[in-house]
Structure formats: C-alpha cells, structure tokens
Design a protein around this motif. Sequence first.
Motif, PDB file in Angstrom:
ATOM      1  N   THR A  12      -4.028  -2.446  -5.887  1.00 54.09           N
ATOM      2  CA  THR A  12      -3.397  -1.132  -5.883  1.00 54.09           C
ATOM      3  C   THR A  12      -4.140  -0.294  -4.851  1.00 54.09           C
ATOM      4  O   THR A  12      -5.298   0.058  -5.047  1.00 54.09           O
ATOM      5  CB  THR A  12      -3.495  -0.466  -7.266  1.00 54.09           C
ATOM      6  OG1 THR A  12      -2.871  -1.320  -8.225  1.00 54.09           O
ATOM      7  CG2 THR A  12      -2.809   0.883  -7.270  1.00 54.09           C
ATOM      8  N   ILE A  13      -3.460  -0.008  -3.760  1.00 50.52           N
ATOM      9  CA  ILE A  13      -4.068   0.793  -2.698  1.00 50.52           C
ATOM     10  C   ILE A  13      -3.191   2.027  -2.505  1.00 50.52           C
ATOM     11  O   ILE A  13      -2.019   1.921  -2.149  1.00 50.52           O
ATOM     12  CB  ILE A  13      -4.202  -0.005  -1.392  1.00 50.52           C
ATOM     13  CG1 ILE A  13      -5.067  -1.238  -1.621  1.00 50.52           C
ATOM     14  CG2 ILE A  13      -4.782   0.886  -0.294  1.00 50.52           C
ATOM     15  CD1 ILE A  13      -5.149  -2.175  -0.446  1.00 50.52           C
ATOM     16  N   GLU A  14      -3.775   3.181  -2.781  1.00 47.06           N
ATOM     17  CA  GLU A  14      -3.072   4.448  -2.643  1.00 47.06           C
ATOM     18  C   GLU A  14      -3.883   5.342  -1.727  1.00 47.06           C
ATOM     19  O   GLU A  14      -5.048   5.615  -1.990  1.00 47.06           O
ATOM     20  CB  GLU A  14      -2.887   5.097  -4.012  1.00 47.06           C
ATOM     21  CG  GLU A  14      -2.054   4.245  -4.948  1.00 47.06           C
ATOM     22  CD  GLU A  14      -1.956   4.805  -6.352  1.00 47.06           C
ATOM     23  OE1 GLU A  14      -2.452   5.930  -6.613  1.00 47.06           O
ATOM     24  OE2 GLU A  14      -1.386   4.116  -7.205  1.00 47.06           O
ATOM     25  N   LEU A  15      -3.258   5.776  -0.664  1.00 43.08           N
ATOM     26  CA  LEU A  15      -3.900   6.648   0.311  1.00 43.08           C
ATOM     27  C   LEU A  15      -3.280   8.035   0.209  1.00 43.08           C
ATOM     28  O   LEU A  15      -2.058   8.175   0.182  1.00 43.08           O
ATOM     29  CB  LEU A  15      -3.700   6.090   1.725  1.00 43.08           C
ATOM     30  CG  LEU A  15      -4.141   4.631   1.927  1.00 43.08           C
ATOM     31  CD1 LEU A  15      -3.626   4.108   3.248  1.00 43.08           C
ATOM     32  CD2 LEU A  15      -5.636   4.537   1.851  1.00 43.08           C
ATOM     33  N   TYR A  16      -4.124   9.068   0.161  1.00 45.59           N
ATOM     34  CA  TYR A  16      -3.652  10.449   0.070  1.00 45.59           C
ATOM     35  C   TYR A  16      -3.982  11.189   1.349  1.00 45.59           C
ATOM     36  O   TYR A  16      -5.054  11.012   1.922  1.00 45.59           O
ATOM     37  CB  TYR A  16      -4.306  11.161  -1.122  1.00 45.59           C
ATOM     38  CG  TYR A  16      -3.663  10.785  -2.423  1.00 45.59           C
ATOM     39  CD1 TYR A  16      -2.635  11.547  -2.947  1.00 45.59           C
ATOM     40  CD2 TYR A  16      -4.064   9.648  -3.105  1.00 45.59           C
ATOM     41  CE1 TYR A  16      -2.029  11.190  -4.137  1.00 45.59           C
ATOM     42  CE2 TYR A  16      -3.463   9.281  -4.296  1.00 45.59           C
ATOM     43  CZ  TYR A  16      -2.445  10.053  -4.800  1.00 45.59           C
ATOM     44  OH  TYR A  16      -1.838   9.700  -5.974  1.00 45.59           O
TER      45      TYR A  16
ATOM     46  N   GLN B   2       0.865  -1.167   0.000  1.00 45.48           N
ATOM     47  CA  GLN B   2       0.000   0.000   0.000  1.00 45.48           C
ATOM     48  C   GLN B   2       0.912   1.231   0.000  1.00 45.48           C
ATOM     49  O   GLN B   2       2.008   1.175   0.553  1.00 45.48           O
ATOM     50  CB  GLN B   2      -0.908   0.028   1.248  1.00 45.48           C
ATOM     51  CG  GLN B   2      -1.783  -1.210   1.419  1.00 45.48           C
ATOM     52  CD  GLN B   2      -1.082  -2.345   2.148  1.00 45.48           C
ATOM     53  OE1 GLN B   2      -0.367  -2.139   3.119  1.00 45.48           O
ATOM     54  NE2 GLN B   2      -1.284  -3.567   1.678  1.00 45.48           N
ATOM     55  N   LEU B   3       0.450   2.291  -0.617  1.00 47.50           N
ATOM     56  CA  LEU B   3       1.230   3.514  -0.681  1.00 47.50           C
ATOM     57  C   LEU B   3       0.471   4.643  -0.002  1.00 47.50           C
ATOM     58  O   LEU B   3      -0.712   4.851  -0.261  1.00 47.50           O
ATOM     59  CB  LEU B   3       1.512   3.901  -2.142  1.00 47.50           C
ATOM     60  CG  LEU B   3       2.290   2.884  -2.973  1.00 47.50           C
ATOM     61  CD1 LEU B   3       2.372   3.347  -4.419  1.00 47.50           C
ATOM     62  CD2 LEU B   3       3.675   2.652  -2.403  1.00 47.50           C
ATOM     63  N   MET B   4       1.158   5.362   0.880  1.00 44.65           N
ATOM     64  CA  MET B   4       0.623   6.571   1.494  1.00 44.65           C
ATOM     65  C   MET B   4       1.366   7.744   0.855  1.00 44.65           C
ATOM     66  O   MET B   4       2.597   7.812   0.932  1.00 44.65           O
ATOM     67  CB  MET B   4       0.813   6.554   3.010  1.00 44.65           C
ATOM     68  CG  MET B   4      -0.007   5.478   3.689  1.00 44.65           C
ATOM     69  SD  MET B   4      -0.034   5.577   5.491  1.00 44.65           S
ATOM     70  CE  MET B   4       1.695   5.635   5.920  1.00 44.65           C
ATOM     71  N   ILE B   5       0.619   8.639   0.221  1.00 44.95           N
ATOM     72  CA  ILE B   5       1.207   9.709  -0.568  1.00 44.95           C
ATOM     73  C   ILE B   5       0.834  11.051   0.057  1.00 44.95           C
ATOM     74  O   ILE B   5      -0.341  11.367   0.209  1.00 44.95           O
ATOM     75  CB  ILE B   5       0.691   9.637  -2.020  1.00 44.95           C
ATOM     76  CG1 ILE B   5       0.998   8.247  -2.597  1.00 44.95           C
ATOM     77  CG2 ILE B   5       1.299  10.752  -2.874  1.00 44.95           C
ATOM     78  CD1 ILE B   5       0.124   7.859  -3.761  1.00 44.95           C
ATOM     79  N   CYS B   6       1.859  11.832   0.421  1.00 45.78           N
ATOM     80  CA  CYS B   6       1.608  13.142   1.022  1.00 45.78           C
ATOM     81  C   CYS B   6       1.247  14.137  -0.079  1.00 45.78           C
ATOM     82  O   CYS B   6       1.998  14.316  -1.038  1.00 45.78           O
ATOM     83  CB  CYS B   6       2.822  13.635   1.805  1.00 45.78           C
ATOM     84  SG  CYS B   6       2.520  15.231   2.610  1.00 45.78           S
ATOM     85  N   GLU B   7       0.107  14.779   0.084  1.00 50.33           N
ATOM     86  CA  GLU B   7      -0.369  15.748  -0.894  1.00 50.33           C
ATOM     87  C   GLU B   7       0.400  17.062  -0.838  1.00 50.33           C
ATOM     88  O   GLU B   7       0.333  17.854  -1.771  1.00 50.33           O
ATOM     89  CB  GLU B   7      -1.858  16.032  -0.659  1.00 50.33           C
ATOM     90  CG  GLU B   7      -2.732  14.822  -0.889  1.00 50.33           C
ATOM     91  CD  GLU B   7      -4.157  15.041  -0.449  1.00 50.33           C
ATOM     92  OE1 GLU B   7      -5.054  14.667  -1.216  1.00 50.33           O
ATOM     93  OE2 GLU B   7      -4.372  15.579   0.663  1.00 50.33           O
ATOM     94  N   GLN B   8       1.140  17.281   0.242  1.00 50.54           N
ATOM     95  CA  GLN B   8       1.855  18.546   0.384  1.00 50.54           C
ATOM     96  C   GLN B   8       3.298  18.446  -0.108  1.00 50.54           C
ATOM     97  O   GLN B   8       3.720  19.212  -0.956  1.00 50.54           O
ATOM     98  CB  GLN B   8       1.822  19.014   1.835  1.00 50.54           C
ATOM     99  CG  GLN B   8       2.387  20.406   2.023  1.00 50.54           C
ATOM    100  CD  GLN B   8       2.043  20.971   3.385  1.00 50.54           C
ATOM    101  OE1 GLN B   8       1.014  20.652   3.953  1.00 50.54           O
ATOM    102  NE2 GLN B   8       2.909  21.802   3.897  1.00 50.54           N
TER     103      GLN B   8
END
Length: 158
Positions: free
Chosen positions: A139-143, A102-108
């Motif tokens: 595909t798990i992407e967390l924003y 899983q991916l954690m993606i920082c929006e900043q």
Amino acid sequence: MQHCDHSASTAELIANAEQRCLQRGTRFTPIRRRVFELISKAPGALKAYDLLDQLSDEHAAARPPTVYRALDFLIEQGLVHRIESLNAFIACSCPDHRSQFQLMICEQCGHVEELHDTRLVDMLEQVAQEQQFRLHRQTIELYGLCRRCQSGSPLNVY
C-alpha cells in the motif's frame, strides 16, 4: 511506469465491472452495482458512511453491513481500491493491476491518481526478499498537490 485511463465515464466503468463479474462467474447484484456507481461518480474518495448516507436515501433498509459486504466484494474483484490512510474508497479504472499500484492523493482537491510503477514494486519485493519477508500486498499512498492545484486552477475540476 503506467498510468491508468481515468477518463472512463461512470457508464463505461459499470459496463466493465459487469463484464468482469460475468467472466468470473460472480454476481454484480443491484446493491453492489449501486455502491460501485456511487464510488465511480464521486470526484474523490468516498467513506463507507458517506455511501451509507446516500444509499439510505434510496433504500431505507440499507445498513453498515450491507455497504461493507458490497465494498469487500468490489475490492476482491479489483473494482475498488481502499485508501488506507483515509479509510475511503475509489473506483479502479484498471482492475488487472489490483495488487500492484500506488496512489497519489491531492491534499487540496481530493483527486486520486492511480499509478503502476513496476520499478517501485520490484524494488520493494527485492527488499522484502532480502529480509526473508513474504510480501502479500503493498500500500503506497503519496500526499501532495496535483498539477491543477499547483497551477492555481479552480478546485474540484476532476
């Protein structure tokens, strides 16, 4: 839940990639190595055309198919992940988990954290099985905002 070691240097990532290719009998060609190096050095995800721009500065003959072939190889070897929602790429520091992450993606700041939460994987596999659906990949992407951006630390510290 398992976190990958993202503290590996670019040199360590490249050495691991070379070793992985050697063990598998695949060729880590100079262009594949350079694409992997550029992705590994980036503070966040890179798009294919950003890679092409950087490669064009070094290799006048670099073309989109060259970059896409290298990316396909790197993904196949589990060395790079594609962030589907951004159509961008990041280096994988733990290629043994290439299909269950899983991916954690920082929006900043754009930082991407890779996780391996087997609870999520197991739950989704169970749901798919109950629906008689054969699951090939997840595909798990967390924003959201990473820890540093939430605390107001300076941007691009990763």
